[in-house]
Design a protein around this motif. Structure first.
Motif, PDB file in Angstrom:
ATOM      1  N   CYS A  45       0.777  -1.169  -0.018  1.00 11.93           N
ATOM      2  CA  CYS A  45      -0.046  -0.113   0.034  1.00 11.93           C
ATOM      3  C   CYS A  45       0.696   1.268  -0.143  1.00 11.93           C
ATOM      4  N   PRO A  67      -5.139   3.860   4.694  1.00 14.58           N
ATOM      5  CA  PRO A  67      -4.487   3.224   3.312  1.00 14.58           C
ATOM      6  C   PRO A  67      -5.736   2.623   2.571  1.00 14.58           C
ATOM      7  N   LEU A  69      -6.494  -0.753   1.176  1.00 13.52           N
ATOM      8  CA  LEU A  69      -5.898  -2.200   1.195  1.00 13.52           C
ATOM      9  C   LEU A  69      -6.693  -2.934   0.340  1.00 13.52           C
TER      10      LEU A  69
END
Length: 168
Positions: A45, A67, A69
């Motif tokens: 990521c 983030p 994912l």
């Protein structure tokens, strides 16, 4: 500790530590142009950062963006990470469905190395060499959870049979 079905607390702790050490072994990260690039085996990521200040040579960043994912990368990483743990300790207590050995075998025993090098693309390459359908390779990863193991087993059997036919 709750994710493991353990009887002995010390052994539970050992399995948890082994799991995390194997994950750390396959992890790298670096910051470039205010972006944190992190790789944890198959899971990759990029996290945008905001530079705040430098203090004694250390840089302070802020992150306000969660983030993105990739669930499939995470599933494959967890399963192959636990497969590695079973190679270290045969009685390793798994917390994910036990498909690491079979997925690795279907990928010509390349997935342990791919965690450090080519990533999930190696999984897709090997899988589509057996059945030329990336969607089916994704479906296999998507099916791996405790509630859907019948579908997972059906897909694995299909891959095993096709691979055996190709090897004749």
């Amino acid at each position: 500790m709750e994710r493991f079905n353990c009887k002995g607390k010390k052994y539970c702790l050992y399995c948890t530590l082994l799991h995390e050490l194997c994950r750390m072994e396959a992890s790298t990260s670096f910051i470039k142009q205010n972006v944190l690039f992190t790789r944890c085996g198959f899971s990759i990521c990029e996290i945008p950062l905001k530079f705040i200040q430098e203090i004694n040579g250390d840089f302070l960043y802020e992150n306000n963006t969660p983030p993105k994912l990739n669930k499939r990368e995470i599933i494959l990483e967890e399963i192959i990470n636990e497969f590695k743990c079973t190679l270290i300790t045969q009685n390793y207590i798994k917390s994910y469905p036990n498909y690491g050995r079979v997925l690795n075998a279907l990928c010509d025993n390349t997935l342990l190395e791919a965690r450090y090098t080519t990533g999930i693309e190696s999984y897709y390459e090997r899988r589509t060499s057996i059945i030329p359908n990336k969607f089916l390779a994704e479906e296999l990863l998507d099916s791996i959870d405790e509630d859907n193991l019948v579908e997972t087993n059906r897909l694995i059997l299909e891959y095993k049979q096709r691979k055996a036919n190709k090897n004749l």
